[in-house]
Design an enzyme around this catalytic site. Structure first.
Site: not given
Length: 423
Positions: A350, A275, A260, A389, A347
């Site tokens: 999801s 990130r 990403r 994470r 997070e």
RNA sequence: GGAGGGAUGGCCGAGUGGCUUAAGGCGCAGGUUUGCUAAACCUGUUAACCAGAAAUGGUUACGGGGGUUCGAAUCCCCCUCCCUCCGCCA
């Protein structure tokens, strides 16, 4: 995309969905584009009908006869008209489709109202965030961190956000991937190792293109895209296919690196492992019968929660409010793990139900036993889980006074020992 | 990367300018016959979209896109994918 019939016949439902998601979309423009397209379509179809009838007649007339020549002259004029209007029809159809693609999926009735992330509902909480004590440190501040997680050399070799994982750091990454895949397999997800580059058609079907093009790494000269998540190749696996109803639900999992560009991110969000531009993730995908998709969403969430429970990390589940739901989702849960040193939630998964929104765009259907017809199925996906994470949370929650990190019991068989040390 | 061959309905496979949604076969569904099963025979059997309350009507589709033509599965151009052989390669 939404069902065109729904847009046409129940614009109020669409209007309400746009409002609940707090988006500004011009529904009236969509409706008028649709009306314009249909008017043109009927006109062109009428002309084509004339051509077809003339074609049948001319086939039986002697070539060169007066009747034949008269028809021919007449049809030349019609052909010119068709050619001219056909161009307009194509443009109108394209405009209509593009307009419809701007409409978001309808949120499920159980999605709470709200505009911002602060209005997400805490669905459940597990474990004690305070258990690591007030002296916990952010993972990047752990002495020796950079020996196992080398960001500087990653920057030199590739760029910011592409760290090297070294020694026990690399080993822990591998242990987590392995643990996730094995647990997911046990829960009934068939492991898949997909391509990590996809073509433009695939990226379009799952919605990365055209809007989020800038978020992906793109290769030249082949114009392939490095996958931002395994969701893209996995969802596209069945693109434009019709599955047997008896094959549903299909449950699959895949480990891939994810890429990403994260354009526009900054600050403490991007420090350390929070990130990265490249990170490892195991993704869970389901293709299900429409009648069971919400049960499957609950199961999906529970499967992912099981991973966090086994790792013994404090976490919470958020039910996303309308404004934070995302364009394509009908309902979404975010799973956040507690990072004791940063004192914030990260997070790590999801879990979403897309209902038929993705399936319509990607044309993934099943053959209904009842009607015999091909019907759109429902797709769901969720991370199970994002590696860096989770790794950061382990480092921050399990740091012991001697400077070593206790490896969660469930991970020990995969990691090979009970502690990680930075020395 | 080089050379050649191919892509037609759920499947196999005909079809080289008009009456072709597409012969024939397989499969599938219904029916007839029949102690039972099987076989045989008959009938039916694509999808998408538009209009319509419905019945129904219309249009489109032969890998994808463009072109020629009054008319294209059929002729021309481009692309994609698959197969065979050669080269290269973990």
């Amino acid at each position: 995309m939404l069902d065109p019939k729904l847009i046409r016949e129940s614009p109020d439902l669409v209007r309400a969905a746009i409002a609940k998601k707090h988006l500004s979309v011009d529904l009236e423009a969509v409706l008028s584009a649709d009306a314009a397209w249909r008017a043109l379509l009927q006109d062109v179809e009428r002309l084509r009908g004339l051509q077809k009838a003339a074609n049948t007649a001319m086939a039986t007339l002697p070539k060169g006869s007066p009747e034949f020549l008269a028809k021919l002259a007449e049809m030349k004029a019609v052909a010119a008209q068709v050619k001219e209007r056909d161009a307009g029809l194509k443009a109108a159809e394209e405009a209509c489709r593009e307009a419809m693609l701007t409409l978001p999926n309808l949120p499920h009735a159980s999605v709470p109202e709200g505009r911002t992330p602060e209005e997400n509902v805490v669905f459940s909480s597990h474990g004690d965030p305070a258990s690591a004590g007030p002296s916990a440190v952010a993972h990047w501040d752990i002495p020796g961190f950079s020996r196992l997680f080398d960001f500087e050399r990653g920057s030199k070799v590739t760029g910011a956000g592409f760290p090297f994982f070294i020694g026990e750091g690399a080993r822990l990454v591998r242990a987590l991937i392995n643990f996730f895949l094995e647990e997911d397999a046990r829960a009934g997800y068939v492991e898949v190792s997909p391509p990590i580059f996809v073509n433009a058609a695939s990226a379009t079907a799952t919605g990365q293109l055209p809007d989020k093009e800038g978020q992906m790494y793109e290769t030249t000269p082949d114009r392939l895209f490095a996958v931002p998540t395994a969701e893209v190749p996995l969802t596209n696996f069945f693109r434009e296919e019709i599955l047997e109803e008896s094959a549903l639900p299909v449950r699959r999992c895949a480990y891939t690196p994810c890429f990403r560009r994260e354009a526009g991110s900054y600050g403490k969000d991007v420090r350390g492992l929070n990130r990265l531009h490249q990170f490892d993730k195991v993704e869970l995908l389901k293709w299900v019968h429409p009648s069971s998709s919400y049960d499957e969403l609950d199961r999906l969430r529970d499967d992912v929660e099981g991973l966090l429970r086994k790792l013994g990390l404090p976490y919470r589940v958020l039910l996303m409010c309308g404004g934070d739901l995302g364009f394509a989702q009908s309902k979404k849960y975010d799973l956040e793990v507690w990072a004791a040193g940063q004192k914030r939630w990260l997070e790590v998964s999801s879990c979403s139900n897309f209902e038929a929104f993705q399936a319509r765009r990607a044309q993934i259907r099943y053959r209904s036993k009842e009607t015999g017809r091909a019907e759109l199925l429902h797709t769901l996906n969720g991370s199970g889980l994002a590696v860096p994470r989770v790794l950061a949370a382990i480092l921050e929650n399990n740091l012991e006074p001697d400077g070593r990190v206790r490896i969660p019991e469930a991970l020990v068989p995969h990691f090979g020992k009970s502690h990680l040390s930075f020395g």
